[in-house]
Design a protein around this motif. Structure first.
Motif, PDB file in Angstrom:
ATOM      1  N   ILE A  93     -90.195  -9.353  39.594  1.00 26.71           N
ATOM      2  CA  ILE A  93     -88.833  -9.842  39.388  1.00 26.71           C
ATOM      3  C   ILE A  93     -88.764 -11.346  39.645  1.00 26.71           C
ATOM      4  O   ILE A  93     -88.139 -12.093  38.883  1.00 26.71           O
ATOM      5  N   PHE A  94     -89.424 -11.806  40.712  1.00 29.16           N
ATOM      6  CA  PHE A  94     -89.441 -13.250  40.987  1.00 29.16           C
ATOM      7  C   PHE A  94     -90.078 -14.014  39.834  1.00 29.16           C
ATOM      8  O   PHE A  94     -89.573 -15.055  39.403  1.00 29.16           O
ATOM      9  N   THR A  95     -91.194 -13.483  39.303  1.00 25.91           N
ATOM     10  CA  THR A  95     -91.882 -14.153  38.195  1.00 25.91           C
ATOM     11  C   THR A  95     -90.994 -14.234  36.959  1.00 25.91           C
ATOM     12  O   THR A  95     -90.898 -15.277  36.309  1.00 25.91           O
ATOM     13  N   LEU A  96     -90.327 -13.126  36.631  1.00 22.33           N
ATOM     14  CA  LEU A  96     -89.447 -13.114  35.461  1.00 22.33           C
ATOM     15  C   LEU A  96     -88.282 -14.086  35.623  1.00 22.33           C
ATOM     16  O   LEU A  96     -87.953 -14.846  34.701  1.00 22.33           O
ATOM     17  N   LEU A  97     -87.661 -14.080  36.797  1.00 18.07           N
ATOM     18  CA  LEU A  97     -86.538 -14.983  37.031  1.00 18.07           C
ATOM     19  C   LEU A  97     -86.992 -16.439  37.036  1.00 18.07           C
ATOM     20  O   LEU A  97     -86.279 -17.320  36.542  1.00 18.07           O
ATOM     21  N   ARG A  98     -88.183 -16.690  37.580  1.00 15.32           N
ATOM     22  CA  ARG A  98     -88.696 -18.055  37.612  1.00 15.32           C
ATOM     23  C   ARG A  98     -88.999 -18.554  36.198  1.00 15.32           C
ATOM     24  O   ARG A  98     -88.699 -19.698  35.850  1.00 15.32           O
ATOM     25  N   GLU A  99     -89.593 -17.684  35.368  1.00 17.51           N
ATOM     26  CA  GLU A  99     -89.865 -18.061  33.982  1.00 17.51           C
ATOM     27  C   GLU A  99     -88.564 -18.369  33.243  1.00 17.51           C
ATOM     28  O   GLU A  99     -88.481 -19.318  32.467  1.00 17.51           O
ATOM     29  N   HIS A 100     -87.534 -17.560  33.508  1.00 18.08           N
ATOM     30  CA  HIS A 100     -86.244 -17.795  32.869  1.00 18.08           C
ATOM     31  C   HIS A 100     -85.658 -19.129  33.320  1.00 18.08           C
ATOM     32  O   HIS A 100     -85.132 -19.898  32.503  1.00 18.08           O
ATOM     33  N   ARG A 101     -85.765 -19.440  34.612  1.00 18.17           N
ATOM     34  CA  ARG A 101     -85.219 -20.693  35.123  1.00 18.17           C
ATOM     35  C   ARG A 101     -85.947 -21.896  34.538  1.00 18.17           C
ATOM     36  O   ARG A 101     -85.319 -22.890  34.163  1.00 18.17           O
ATOM     37  N   VAL A 102     -87.271 -21.803  34.446  1.00 14.41           N
ATOM     38  CA  VAL A 102     -88.053 -22.898  33.876  1.00 14.41           C
ATOM     39  C   VAL A 102     -87.693 -23.105  32.403  1.00 14.41           C
ATOM     40  O   VAL A 102     -87.561 -24.240  31.929  1.00 14.41           O
ATOM     41  N   ALA A 103     -87.534 -21.989  31.669  1.00 15.84           N
ATOM     42  CA  ALA A 103     -87.170 -22.093  30.249  1.00 15.84           C
ATOM     43  C   ALA A 103     -85.796 -22.734  30.079  1.00 15.84           C
ATOM     44  O   ALA A 103     -85.589 -23.577  29.196  1.00 15.84           O
TER      45      ALA A 103
ATOM     46  N   ALA B 276     -84.699  -8.531  31.717  1.00 17.46           N
ATOM     47  CA  ALA B 276     -86.092  -8.116  31.898  1.00 17.46           C
ATOM     48  C   ALA B 276     -86.378  -7.406  33.224  1.00 17.46           C
ATOM     49  O   ALA B 276     -87.139  -6.428  33.244  1.00 17.46           O
ATOM     50  N   PRO B 277     -85.811  -7.843  34.370  1.00 15.66           N
ATOM     51  CA  PRO B 277     -86.116  -7.125  35.620  1.00 15.66           C
ATOM     52  C   PRO B 277     -85.754  -5.651  35.607  1.00 15.66           C
ATOM     53  O   PRO B 277     -86.299  -4.871  36.405  1.00 15.66           O
ATOM     54  N   PHE B 278     -84.878  -5.235  34.700  1.00 16.78           N
ATOM     55  CA  PHE B 278     -84.482  -3.826  34.663  1.00 16.78           C
ATOM     56  C   PHE B 278     -85.593  -2.940  34.096  1.00 16.78           C
ATOM     57  O   PHE B 278     -85.460  -1.713  34.096  1.00 16.78           O
TER      58      PHE B 278
ATOM     59  N   LYS C 102     -74.815  -4.914  28.708  1.00 11.62           N
ATOM     60  CA  LYS C 102     -75.348  -4.109  27.609  1.00 11.62           C
ATOM     61  C   LYS C 102     -76.874  -4.157  27.604  1.00 11.62           C
ATOM     62  O   LYS C 102     -77.540  -3.121  27.457  1.00 11.62           O
ATOM     63  N   GLY C 103     -77.435  -5.366  27.761  1.00 11.70           N
ATOM     64  CA  GLY C 103     -78.888  -5.506  27.769  1.00 11.70           C
ATOM     65  C   GLY C 103     -79.529  -4.755  28.920  1.00 11.70           C
ATOM     66  O   GLY C 103     -80.571  -4.117  28.759  1.00 11.70           O
ATOM     67  N   ALA C 104     -78.906  -4.820  30.095  1.00 10.27           N
ATOM     68  CA  ALA C 104     -79.437  -4.117  31.261  1.00 10.27           C
ATOM     69  C   ALA C 104     -79.426  -2.609  31.048  1.00 10.27           C
ATOM     70  O   ALA C 104     -80.387  -1.901  31.384  1.00 10.27           O
ATOM     71  N   LEU C 105     -78.327  -2.101  30.478  1.00  9.06           N
ATOM     72  CA  LEU C 105     -78.235  -0.661  30.210  1.00  9.06           C
ATOM     73  C   LEU C 105     -79.254  -0.229  29.159  1.00  9.06           C
ATOM     74  O   LEU C 105     -79.881   0.835  29.283  1.00  9.06           O
ATOM     75  N   LEU C 106     -79.437  -1.043  28.118  1.00 12.18           N
ATOM     76  CA  LEU C 106     -80.410  -0.712  27.080  1.00 12.18           C
ATOM     77  C   LEU C 106     -81.831  -0.735  27.630  1.00 12.18           C
ATOM     78  O   LEU C 106     -82.642   0.144  27.307  1.00 12.18           O
ATOM     79  N   MET C 107     -82.152  -1.736  28.465  1.00 10.40           N
ATOM     80  CA  MET C 107     -83.481  -1.794  29.062  1.00 10.40           C
ATOM     81  C   MET C 107     -83.713  -0.586  29.970  1.00 10.40           C
ATOM     82  O   MET C 107     -84.785   0.032  29.937  1.00 10.40           O
ATOM     83  N   SER C 108     -82.710  -0.236  30.768  1.00 12.26           N
ATOM     84  CA  SER C 108     -82.828   0.945  31.622  1.00 12.26           C
ATOM     85  C   SER C 108     -82.995   2.209  30.781  1.00 12.26           C
ATOM     86  O   SER C 108     -83.784   3.105  31.133  1.00 12.26           O
TER      87      SER C 108
ATOM     88  N   MET D 170     -83.699  -6.820  23.179  1.00  9.74           N
ATOM     89  CA  MET D 170     -84.046  -8.205  22.902  1.00  9.74           C
ATOM     90  C   MET D 170     -82.988  -8.926  22.075  1.00  9.74           C
ATOM     91  O   MET D 170     -83.061 -10.138  21.896  1.00  9.74           O
ATOM     92  N   ARG D 171     -82.002  -8.186  21.579  1.00  8.63           N
ATOM     93  CA  ARG D 171     -80.972  -8.791  20.728  1.00  8.63           C
ATOM     94  C   ARG D 171     -79.669  -9.059  21.475  1.00  8.63           C
ATOM     95  O   ARG D 171     -78.746  -9.621  20.913  1.00  8.63           O
ATOM     96  N   VAL D 172     -79.570  -8.625  22.726  1.00 10.32           N
ATOM     97  CA  VAL D 172     -78.352  -8.876  23.500  1.00 10.32           C
ATOM     98  C   VAL D 172     -78.743  -9.350  24.899  1.00 10.32           C
ATOM     99  O   VAL D 172     -79.792  -8.980  25.427  1.00 10.32           O
ATOM    100  N   GLY D 173     -77.900 -10.164  25.499  1.00  8.96           N
ATOM    101  CA  GLY D 173     -78.111 -10.603  26.863  1.00  8.96           C
ATOM    102  C   GLY D 173     -79.215 -11.635  27.003  1.00  8.96           C
ATOM    103  O   GLY D 173     -79.939 -11.947  26.073  1.00  8.96           O
ATOM    104  N   GLU D 174     -79.314 -12.169  28.203  1.00  8.47           N
ATOM    105  CA  GLU D 174     -80.345 -13.147  28.528  1.00  8.47           C
ATOM    106  C   GLU D 174     -81.582 -12.420  29.034  1.00  8.47           C
ATOM    107  O   GLU D 174     -81.489 -11.537  29.896  1.00  8.47           O
ATOM    108  N   ILE D 175     -82.737 -12.813  28.527  1.00 10.20           N
ATOM    109  CA  ILE D 175     -83.980 -12.127  28.880  1.00 10.20           C
ATOM    110  C   ILE D 175     -84.218 -12.182  30.383  1.00 10.20           C
ATOM    111  O   ILE D 175     -84.670 -11.210  30.996  1.00 10.20           O
ATOM    112  N   GLY D 176     -83.927 -13.332  31.000  1.00  3.78           N
ATOM    113  CA  GLY D 176     -84.142 -13.474  32.435  1.00  3.78           C
ATOM    114  C   GLY D 176     -83.299 -12.522  33.256  1.00  3.78           C
ATOM    115  O   GLY D 176     -83.680 -12.143  34.367  1.00  3.78           O
ATOM    116  N   VAL D 177     -82.142 -12.129  32.746  1.00  3.01           N
ATOM    117  CA  VAL D 177     -81.273 -11.186  33.441  1.00  3.01           C
ATOM    118  C   VAL D 177     -81.666  -9.745  33.125  1.00  3.01           C
ATOM    119  O   VAL D 177     -81.662  -8.873  34.002  1.00  3.01           O
TER     120      VAL D 177
END
Length: 315
Positions: free
Chosen positions: A276-286, A238-240, A6-12, A229-236
């Motif tokens: 995308i690498f930066t966003l995923l890395r920030e998510h992993r660190v968080a 955000a890259p969309f 849902k979050g990916a579709l909304l971001m797209s 921002m209200r559904v899904g994980e930001i790290g997943v």
């Protein structure tokens, strides 16, 4: 459907709405003065947002005193970004502008590190460096394709970075739709003030339809962005945001007949991959920090001695 899908579709959807707005604006400004268009779109956007806030039951909202300075700074940054972006958009291919703006996650991470001392590891710093090298391939400083409008696009990245960092510093009590509504009003009014220097032109039916469509797309982009921002994980999810570049390539080709050269496409691919690498890395660190905090809390609870019976119980 999972929350991440849902979050990916909304971001797209948000990126599609914003890019379609840009396309309609570019079409209108071929015959209508820039700031006249901004003012007219701003009026329609404000009316639609009032209706949306009324429907959501959030027509009355309060900006906490601690956030008012940040909201003002955010509005000023938004107006500056609007002006530089529109100038770049009118004179550059849609995909080229979108490719430069794809550097935003990188610039936000870098400025957050330099100004707010947010931790950034060597991997993310390397990704930022590689990403900005990709931006240079798109801008081509010193090359034949380089123009002053490329600088305007880079200035937009700077202003939007300031806006996003100020947004990040808002307190949880600051209403998202309220801030968006105030910003839309301010942008529309600034267009009205700046349009005084222009010779207003009559609007035909096609141009009016484009302006109405642009206002609807702006509202859709705002709404989808908030819902994202209200559904899904930001790290997943955000890259969309990089689907904006795909939309820009498609619309730029079919509407304006533009297609970037090979160097621009390579630069865009580098920027997207680095972002995308930066966003995923920030998510992993968080996530790692959250697990560490949870582990420390569990350890502290386990170390608390269990007291024996109370004096009353013993008695």
């Amino acid at each position: 459907m999972t929350p991440n899908i849902k979050g990916a579709l909304l971001m797209s959807g948000a990126m599609a709405a914003f890019t379609l707005n840009d396309t309609l604006v570019k079409l209108v400004t071929q015959t209508v003065p820039l700031f006249q268009m901004i003012f007219l779109r701003g009026v329609l956007t404000a009316i639609m947002m009032v209706a949306l806030l009324w429907w959501m039951g959030k027509l009355r909202f309060h900006i906490p005193p601690v956030d008012r300075g940040k909201v003002i700074g955010r509005i000023l940054a938004e107006i500056a970004a609007m002006i530089t972006f529109m100038i770049a958009l009118i004179h550059m291919p849609l995909a080229n502008v979108a490719a430069i703006l794809a550097a935003l996650p990188l610039s936000v991470t870098l400025v957050a590190f330099l100004v707010f001392r947010e931790p950034v590891g060597w991997r993310r710093m390397l990704a930022i460096t590689v990403g900005f090298a990709g931006v240079m391939l798109i801008v081509k400083p010193g090359g034949e394709g380089f123009t002053i409008y490329s600088i305007y696009a880079l200035m937009t990245v700077g202003f939007v970075t300031i806006r996003d960092l100020l947004t990040r510093r808002l307190s949880p009590e600051a209403p998202s739709m309220g801030v968006a509504f105030i910003t839309a009003i301010a942008v529309g009014l600034s267009g009205g003030v700046l349009s005084i220097s222009e010779d207003w032109q009559p609007i035909n039916m096609i141009e009016a339809t484009y302006i109405i469509g642009a206002a609807i797309c702006i509202i859709g982009g705002y709404l989808f962005s908030i819902m994202t921002m209200r559904v899904g994980e930001i790290g997943v999810v955000a890259p969309f945001r990089y689907t904006a570049l795909v939309w820009a390539l498609i619309l730029g080709f079919f509407v304006f007949g533009d297609w970037p050269d090979l160097l621009t496409l390579i630069g865009a691919a580098i920027v997207v991959a680095s972002g995308i690498f930066t966003l995923l890395r920030e998510h992993r660190v968080a996530r790692r920090a959250e697990r560490l905090a949870a582990s420390l809390t569990a350890t502290a609870v386990a170390d608390v001695p269990i007291s024996g019976p109370s004096q009353m119980q013993r008695d």
